[in-house]
Structure formats: structure tokens, C-alpha cells
Design an enzyme around this catalytic site. Structure first.
Site, PDB file in Angstrom:
ATOM      1  N   LYS A 111      51.377   5.564  75.129  1.00  0.00           N
ATOM      2  CA  LYS A 111      50.400   5.516  75.324  1.00  0.00           C
ATOM      3  C   LYS A 111      50.006   6.459  76.871  1.00  0.00           C
ATOM      4  O   LYS A 111      49.227   7.163  76.838  1.00  0.00           O
ATOM      5  CB  LYS A 111      48.639   4.406  75.411  1.00  0.00           C
ATOM      6  CG  LYS A 111      48.545   4.345  74.097  1.00  0.00           C
ATOM      7  CD  LYS A 111      47.736   2.583  73.743  1.00  0.00           C
ATOM      8  CE  LYS A 111      47.616   2.365  72.549  1.00  0.00           C
ATOM      9  NZ  LYS A 111      46.520   1.496  72.283  1.00  0.00           N
ATOM     10  N   LYS A 191      53.655  12.880  59.914  1.00  0.00           N
ATOM     11  CA  LYS A 191      52.993  11.704  59.849  1.00  0.00           C
ATOM     12  C   LYS A 191      51.692  12.568  58.994  1.00  0.00           C
ATOM     13  O   LYS A 191      51.631  12.737  60.994  1.00  0.00           O
ATOM     14  CB  LYS A 191      53.235   9.928  60.249  1.00  0.00           C
ATOM     15  CG  LYS A 191      52.700   9.551  60.462  1.00  0.00           C
ATOM     16  CD  LYS A 191      52.884   8.412  61.849  1.00  0.00           C
ATOM     17  CE  LYS A 191      51.666   7.553  61.514  1.00  0.00           C
ATOM     18  NZ  LYS A 191      51.116   6.396  62.381  1.00  0.00           N
ATOM     19  N   LYS A 194      45.790  11.800  63.068  1.00  0.00           N
ATOM     20  CA  LYS A 194      45.017  12.542  64.080  1.00  0.00           C
ATOM     21  C   LYS A 194      45.430  13.321  64.794  1.00  0.00           C
ATOM     22  O   LYS A 194      45.207  14.475  65.411  1.00  0.00           O
ATOM     23  CB  LYS A 194      43.822  11.274  64.693  1.00  0.00           C
ATOM     24  CG  LYS A 194      42.601  11.481  63.338  1.00  0.00           C
ATOM     25  CD  LYS A 194      41.391  10.363  64.275  1.00  0.00           C
ATOM     26  CE  LYS A 194      42.090   9.382  64.735  1.00  0.00           C
ATOM     27  NZ  LYS A 194      42.300   8.254  63.042  1.00  0.00           N
TER      28      LYS A 194
END
Ligand code: ADP
Ligand code: TRP
Length: 322
Positions: A111, A191, A194
Site C-alpha cells: 500500500k 485483473k 479499480k
């Protein structure tokens, strides 16, 4: 009956990948056990700093789940922040969690690499997740592969508590990792996600949805030529939403040649539109009832609190806070 618990981050509009990869598997568990589902809005704060967007996302996620078949009579459904014990238990767990355990968490590093600010909350995210799970004495936690490490950490933390304060203070959960959930491809074949901007959202208006589907990437095989059904994004998506005989027909039409990709895309659009029609209608119905979501979440919070309170009370006594 096993208690099955999972958390869903309210992170915006629902796409076909979310639906087939996460939502449908969870909803199908409603037949198999006692299912607990909560909206992880405290977790969402680690990556979203927009109050209105968070409020909107929580409401949308609740509507999506309810429209797709979450039955709040059968399934305990609440919002994490409505039950303050999640955060309270997290604190207690954090006092036994080794730094080294958190330092090994891959999701945190990923992240940060993606550009999410490296805050302490993001770092201790797995401890809050452990609290979510341990607070309800969950037996089984269905999650994607990417969450496996967090489940292992949850077990390690529970063991630490039990070693320090007594056997059986916290119950060790088992992860349920669905290996067989296929990755749903997006418009470009990667894949669907978003973060890649290649999604097809399930509650899109008709025109927008049609446009998306027509934008699926295809190769340059001419109309007359036979086409390869393997590896086709159109067919991969069609398999999810069309009846078996229609899928077989498209497969045969690919191989036969004489039909262009535009035609296949139209069939795919129709199939997606039809597949999600009942959910779309249900969502519109629920949306028109202004208090419905609030009432469902309030009722869920009340019931969740009762269960969580028994655990937190046990923990408080075990550690000496009561
Ligand atoms: P996104 O990648 O769009 O941000 P999330 O990471 O919020 O989606 O995923 C939410 C849930 O949906 C996760 O359980 C994840 O495994 C599942 N999911 C997301 N995209 C796909 C996909 N393309 N195929 C299968 N499952 C998916
Ligand atoms: N971390 C999970 C995800 O990103 C969401 C989550 C939060 C969760 N708390 C949980 C999942 C507890 C299972 C159990 O998908």
C-alpha cells in the site's frame, strides 16, 4: 454451526470482479452457517480522507450487499464504527503484538508503494482486523488470498493473549481462502480492478454499461475468420453471466468465424444487463426507502454489540482491567 465472519472495506462502486470474486461467495455462505458481515469503515480511514466520500461509500456498500442478497434477518450485518469495542480490543491486542510481526506484513508495504501515506494506522491495520475477528469468537473467516497473512497474524495475536492471560481467553479462527475463485478480467484483460481503471460496474446505467462492454479490448482477427475462444475477455465474462447453452453457442460461433467481435460484445452486454436486473431493481427499491439502510445497520449494531460485549468483558477481566 460454525460462525463465519468477514469484513468488507467500503471502497466505492461494485464491479463484476468484486461481485463474483468476493460478494457472491460470501452471500452463498448464508446457507451454511451463522454469517456475520460488517463494513470496515475504520479500516477505510487508512486510505480515504474525504468525509462525504466515506459516508457515501458506506451507504453504497450497504445497498449493494442488500441488493445482491444479503438477508439482514439471517445474517448479522453492521458497521464497524458502530461498535466501539472493535477499537477498544485493538488497543489491548496491540499491547501483546510484537513489532516484528507487523513489520513482516506485506499488504502494508504494497500500500505504501502504491502511494498511500505510511501512517501508524495503516501499519497497525492488521491488529484492528484481528480485533474484528476475535471480538466475535469467529470460527471461519472467508477472505481473498491477499488477506492470508493477516489471518495468520490474527491467530498469532490470539495465541499471545492466551499465553499471557490464560487458555481460551480468545478463540483461534481459521481462514477460508477460496483458491478456486477465478480472477475476473477487466476491459483490457488484466485483473479487473479499480486501480487499473478497467472495471465494469454492475449498477451502471444502460448506456454507460453498453459503452463499457463495447470498449473491451479484442485482437484484429477479421470478421470472417474463426476466432480463438481461449483467452477471450468477452467469453470469460460471458461465462459468468450467460446460461450454459448460450455460452456453448458463443464458443461455437467463435470457432466457426463469420461473426465479428462487435456482435459478441452485444450479446455480452445483454447477458450482463439481464443477469443483474433483479439486483438493480431491488437496489432501486431499497434506495427509495430513505431510512432502510440506517434501520438495518442500527439493528445490526445493536445485536453485534451484545455479542462483542461478552468477549470484551472476558478480556477485560482476564487482563485485569475489571
Ligand atoms: P479493487 O481491486 O477493484 O480495488 P478490492 O481490492 O477492493 O477491488 O477487492 C474487494 C474484493 O473483491 C476482494 O475480496 C477481492 O479479492 C475481490 N476482487 C476484486 N477484483 C477481483 C477480480 N478481478 N476477480 C476476482 N475477485 C476480485
Ligand atoms: N482487510 C480486509 C480487506 O481489505 C477487510 C477486513 C477488515 C476484514 N476486517 C476484517 C476481512 C476482518 C475479514 C475479517 O479485504
Amino acid at each position: 454451526m460454525p460462525r463465519i465472519l468477514t469484513g468488507i472495506q467500503p471502497s466505492g462502486t461494485l464491479h463484476i470482479g468484486n461481485y463474483f470474486g468476493a460478494m457472491r461467495p460470501i452471500l452463498s455462505l448464508q446457507e451454511q452457517g451463522e454469517v456475520f458481515v460488517f463494513l470496515a469503515d475504520l479500516h477505510a480511514l487508512t486510505s480515504l480522507r474525504d468525509a462525504d466520500a466515506l459516508r457515501r461509500n458506506v451507504r453504497d456498500a450497504a445497498l449493494d450487499l442488500l441488493a445482491c442478497g444479503l438477508d439482514p434477518e439471517r445474517t448479522l450485518f453492521w458497521r464497524q464504527s458502530d461498535v466501539a469495542f472493535h477499537a477498544e480490543l485493538m488497543w489491548i491486542l496491540s499491547t501483546v503484538t510484537p513489532m516484528g510481526l507487523m513489520e513482516r506484513m506485506v499488504a502494508y508495504k504494497e500500500k505504501v508503494q502504491k502511494g498511500i501515506p505510511a501512517g501508524v494506522g495503516l501499519f497497525t491495520y492488521p491488529i484492528l482486523q484481528a480485533a474484528d475477528i476475535l471480538l466475535y469468537d469467529a470460527d471461519v473467516v472467508p477472505v481473498g488470498k491477499d488477506q492470508k497473512q493477516h489471518l495468520e497474524a490474527t491467530r498469532d495475536i490470539a495465541i499471545k493473549i492466551n499465553e499471557a492471560y490464560g487458555v481460551g481467553v480468545l478463540k483461534l479462527p481459521e481462514p477460508l481462502i477460496s483458491e478456486d475463485v477465478a480472477v475476473v478480467p477487466g476491459l483490457d484483460g488484466q485483473k479487473m480492478s479499480k486501480s487499473y481503471g478497467n472495471t465494469i460496474d454492475i449498477f451502471m446505467p444502460e448506456k454507460a454499461l453498453r459503452k463499457k462492454v463495447m470498449g473491451i479490448v479484442t485482437d484484429s482477427t477479421p470478421l470472417e475468420a474463426p476466432k480463438d475462444p481461449e483467452g477471450s475477455i468477452i467469453l470469460a465474462l460471458y461465462r459468468l453471466v450467460a446460461p450454459a447453452d448460450e455460452v456453448a453457442r458463443m464458443d461455437a460461433d467463435f470457432r466457426a468465424g463469420g461473426i465479428g467481435y462487435g456482435d459478441f460484445k452485444k450479446r455480452l452486454f445483454e447477458a450482463i444487463w439481464t443477469y443483474f436486473a433483479p439486483m438493480r431493481e431491488r437496489r432501486a427499491e431499497l434506495e427509495a426507502r430513505p431510512d432502510y439502510v440506517d434501520d438495518v445497520l442500527a439493528d445490526g449494531a445493536r445485536r453485534a454489540k451484545e455479542i462483542a460485549e461478552r468477549t470484551i468483558d472476558r478480556v477485560w477481566k482476564a487482563v485485569g482491567l475489571r
